[in-house]
Design an enzyme around this catalytic site. Structure first.
Site, PDB file in Angstrom:
ATOM      1  N   SER A 135      40.084  33.392  43.870  1.00 57.21           N
ATOM      2  CA  SER A 135      41.277  34.200  43.580  1.00 57.21           C
ATOM      3  C   SER A 135      42.472  33.565  44.258  1.00 57.21           C
ATOM      4  O   SER A 135      42.329  32.713  45.134  1.00 57.21           O
ATOM      5  CB  SER A 135      41.073  35.610  44.136  1.00 57.21           C
ATOM      6  OG  SER A 135      41.234  35.600  45.556  1.00 57.21           O
ATOM      7  N   ASP A 136      43.673  34.003  43.890  1.00 55.58           N
ATOM      8  CA  ASP A 136      44.825  33.588  44.677  1.00 55.58           C
ATOM      9  C   ASP A 136      44.874  34.502  45.914  1.00 55.58           C
ATOM     10  O   ASP A 136      44.094  35.453  46.051  1.00 55.58           O
ATOM     11  CB  ASP A 136      46.116  33.644  43.848  1.00 55.58           C
ATOM     12  CG  ASP A 136      47.214  32.778  44.442  1.00 55.58           C
ATOM     13  OD1 ASP A 136      48.121  32.377  43.716  1.00 55.58           O
ATOM     14  OD2 ASP A 136      47.140  32.496  45.662  1.00 55.58           O
ATOM     15  N   TRP A 137      45.819  34.229  46.787  1.00 51.72           N
ATOM     16  CA  TRP A 137      45.916  34.955  48.049  1.00 51.72           C
ATOM     17  C   TRP A 137      46.011  36.462  47.811  1.00 51.72           C
ATOM     18  O   TRP A 137      47.044  36.946  47.328  1.00 51.72           O
ATOM     19  CB  TRP A 137      47.141  34.466  48.826  1.00 51.72           C
ATOM     20  CG  TRP A 137      47.288  35.042  50.178  1.00 51.72           C
ATOM     21  CD1 TRP A 137      47.706  36.298  50.501  1.00 51.72           C
ATOM     22  CD2 TRP A 137      46.997  34.401  51.437  1.00 51.72           C
ATOM     23  NE1 TRP A 137      47.707  36.476  51.855  1.00 51.72           N
ATOM     24  CE2 TRP A 137      47.282  35.320  52.459  1.00 51.72           C
ATOM     25  CE3 TRP A 137      46.536  33.141  51.798  1.00 51.72           C
ATOM     26  CZ2 TRP A 137      47.111  35.036  53.812  1.00 51.72           C
ATOM     27  CZ3 TRP A 137      46.378  32.837  53.142  1.00 51.72           C
ATOM     28  CH2 TRP A 137      46.655  33.776  54.129  1.00 51.72           C
TER      29      TRP A 137
END
Ligand code: GLC
Length: 730
Positions: A266-268
């Site tokens: 996932s992104d942050w």
């Protein structure tokens, strides 16, 4: 059919799969979930080490000290039950220590080798510090200069981004992920993030599936076919569905259609942001939505470690899915050689800033610069006295551009430093006048006049501080910020030739500045070696060859404006200027077409545009036939002659238009480019091969095929001009 690193069933793959299956069979559910958890380094402390010992962490990001990396790695390998090493990630977007031009700049080189070489240097400098994985290339198609992250992109064109993105992957990963100069690549942000509404970062996108498949997805597929082993989801919700919870993207397209067998991170906190999107009711729901959508690893929001075990027990998430996610992660760790050698050799001499790396960065900066205007003032002569003016002439930090965590500004060779070091016999006067790009203090404008008065030519360095682009840094006004335009006008008022050198993270609206510059050299933040590159270009030791990877609009209000647009039912015809419209003009619906009353329908500079000190003439367009069948190849040839007395490089571009389709088709699409070197007076015949596969698109039935019909094509120096030909596909 894509062929990824893992699908070739050679002995190595069989051995790897056997190893992974054996390890998986020994793992408890807790062990498996631990591999899916990535944490940010927030200090080496007992809490962290305890989690690692318990097998609750599979990856860390933003840990860059080799000794600290070895400490956490040793904890994982020696003190946890199964001894599975961590994979260490970092944002290495355009260089680790030696900083290259921002990706938008590298895209202007139209040179896959330049891009590959830069990624290789970055991988070498990072892997030797113990970093295994970079969160790059960013392949978001970007058609909006207000969006700060256009700086990290490879521009507006699907074909260019695909070719260069594949080159970045090759540069990062090389032929052997376990080698000490390879990094695992991570193609991001999947998908459509560059279409954030209004160019405002993190905003929603509304990309229909057909446009997604024809414009936004192809570069990701090319990067995966080039072997990219990981991929990152994007922050945006598309048509209401956040990418981190979008099983259509992550399972149907990525896994079933593309057979991707790397892993998805996932992104942050993009998973837990599904709460803010209003797409998940609580963190447990977040974990369920993401796991069922197909996210293998969670970046920093820790919902997997908190809820996945419960969700499996409740049969809301399948153990089979989790096993697959863990397989994907373990295979990448295996390919990186982490099970054989998890540690970094801290005694190894660093290659950071080596002469070879610096020269590679200089070459990239040279090929990334775009000459937008030159009314016989460039190249300069070393016997000219130069007034160096402006806040970007000695901006060690800002010249590196956005997404620079590890580059040391003290290694930046600014234009001022480069002139002092590389052109010792050149006489100059330096007056920054403004301390930084946003500086509004006009107190020293008189000093500019004095300096220019004593010089033969003024070189004015303007642009953007690096913080004015990049993540979360979108702008609604993209003129030269502050009082820089006024400064340029003051300099021009002195009556000397003026060269404007821009360093920015985006295409700025510089139309109002052009009358005050006799020449314009545009650099998308050129990195550590931008200074030497710029002077070598200005003095003619190097000949500009960069071409625009993104459209330069005349006004921000024209956005989105890009070259490969549809024709519409009323393409612009007669365009009155505002002043031509009579007072009390009668409203009429006759003859109305698509344009802006105040800025027309054309950009300031089109995609693919860029000047040279050479002059290139195109002639002799030849097609191997005026019709081809499915499965046949059309050969397209043209002759390019350098009719000047200066050797130079030219990016020859091939554009195609599908005149009629089951859906409206763009007026032009880049389908080939090649950068050629021509000595003064030299001619070369350039050849492109065009296949029906390259003409294929997702049509009304959402099936990808090359539809029969008539086509136009152009071979030329940019998207607005070229030799025109035609053919039909039967
Ligand atoms: C950031 C960015 C992403 C980056 C990640 C890790 O928010 O969106 O591109 O790789 O977090 O720093």
């Amino acid at each position: 059919m894509s062929v990824s690193l893992f699908s070739q069933k050679d002995n190595g793959t069989v051995k790897m799969e056997r190893f992974v299956e054996d390890l998986l069979s020994k793992m408890t559910l807790d062990d498996k979930i631990g591999q899916m958890n990535q944490l940010n380094l927030e200090g080496i402390n007992d809490t962290l080490l305890t989690k690692i010992k318990a097998g609750q962490i599979g990856s860390m990001l933003n840990i860059t000290d080799p000794k600290e990396i070895n400490l956490v790695q040793e904890t994982a390998v020696k003190d946890s039950r199964l001894g599975i090493p961590l994979i260490i990630g970092r944002d290495i977007i355009h260089g680790f220590k030696t900083i290259f031009p921002i990706p938008l700049g590298q895209a202007a080189s139209f040179n896959p080798q330049i891009v590959e070489d830069g990624a290789r240097v970055a991988a070498t400098e990072a892997r030797e510090r113990g970093i295994h994985w970079t969160f790059a290339p960013m392949l978001d198609i970007s058609r909006d200069a207000r969006w700060g992250r256009i700086a990290e992109s490879l521009g507006e064109d699907t074909y260019l981004a695909g070719k260069l993105g594949a080159a970045v992957v090759k540069g990062f990963q090389g032929n052997d992920l376990s080698s000490d100069n390879s990094l695992a690549a991570c193609v991001k942000h999947f998908v459509g993030y560059g279409a954030s509404e209004g160019g405002r970062d993190y905003n929603s996108t509304n990309i229909p599936e057909r446009l997604m498949r024809n414009v936004y997805l192809p570069p990701f597929r090319e990067a995966i076919e080039a072997g990219a082993v990981t991929l990152m989801t994007s922050f945006n919700d598309n048509d209401g569905i956040p990418s981190s919870g979008n099983s259509f993207l992550l399972k149907d397209i990525l896994r079933k259609e593309w057979q991707f067998d790397g892993f998805v991170v996932s992104d942050w906190a993009s998973m837990s942001e599904m709460l803010s999107h209003g797409y998940a009711v609580d963190r447990k729901d977040v974990a369920m939505l993401a796991a069922n959508a197909g996210i293998d690893m969670e970046m920093v929001s820790e919902t997997y470690v908190d809820y996945l075990k419960e969700l499996v027990t409740e049969k809301k998430v399948s153990l089979a899915d989790i096993d697959n996610y863990v397989r994907n992660i373990l295979k990448v760790k295996y390919r990186l050689g982490l099970f054989d050698n998890p540690y970094v050799d801290t005694s190894k001499v660093s290659t950071a800033y080596s002469e070879r790396h610096l020269q590679t960065a200089r070459r990239a900066a040279v090929e990334s610069a775009i000459l937008l205007k030159n009314e016989d003032v460039l190249p300069l002569h070393v016997n000219q006295k130069i007034a160096i003016i402006g806040p970007m002439a000695d901006a060690k930090h800002d010249q590196m551009g956005t997404w620079v965590f590890d580059g040391d500004k003290n290694y930046t060779v600014t234009p001022l430093k480069a002139l002092q070091r590389g052109y010792k016999n050149v006489s100059f006067i330096y007056e920054p006048i403004l301390n930084y790009s946003r500086d509004k203090n006009k107190t020293f404008f008189e000093k500019a006049k004095k300096a220019v008065g004593e010089a033969d030519v003024a070189v004015v360095f303007l642009g953007e501080e690096s913080i004015l682009s990049g993540e979360a840094h979108s702008l609604s006004n993209i003129n030269l910020i502050g009082v820089q335009s006024e400064l340029l006008q003051v300099v021009k008022s002195c009556g000397k030739p003026v060269v404007l050198v821009v360093m920015a993270g985006r295409p700025l609206t510089i139309e109002r500045d052009l009358p005050y510059a006799d020449a314009v050299l545009y650099n998308f933040h050129p990195g550590t070696m931008g200074g030497p590159a710029i002077w070598d270009l200005l003095f003619g030791k190097e000949n500009p060859s960069g071409k625009l990877p993104v459209t330069f609009v005349r006004e921000v209000g024209q956005i989105p404006m890009y070259y490969n647009h549809n024709n519409t039912g009323r393409p612009a015809q007669w365009i009155p200027t505002l002043d031509e419209i009579p007072t009390e003009a009668q409203q009429t619906s006759l003859g109305n077409t698509s344009f802006y009353l105040d800025s027309g329908d054309k950009p300031l500079f089109p995609f693919g545009y860029g000047l040279s000190y050479s002059k290139f003439k195109y002639s002799g367009l030849q097609l191997s036939s005026d019709k081809i069948k499915q499965g046949e190849t059309l050969m397209v040839k043209a002759t390019v002659k350098n009719v000047s007395n200066v050797d130079g490089d030219e990016v020859v571009q091939l554009y195609v238009r599908d005149l009629v389709g089951s859906i409206a088709r763009p007026v032009k699409e880049l389908k080939g480019f090649t950068k050629i070197h021509l000595k003064a007076g030299e001619s070369k015949q350039v050849e492109f091969q065009l296949t029906p596969e390259e003409l294929a698109f997702y049509g009304r039935d959402l099936q990808k095929k090359a539809e029969a019909g008539d086509f136009k094509l152009w071979v030329g120096p940019n998207s607005a001009e070229g030799l025109e030909g035609g053919f039909s596909l039967q």
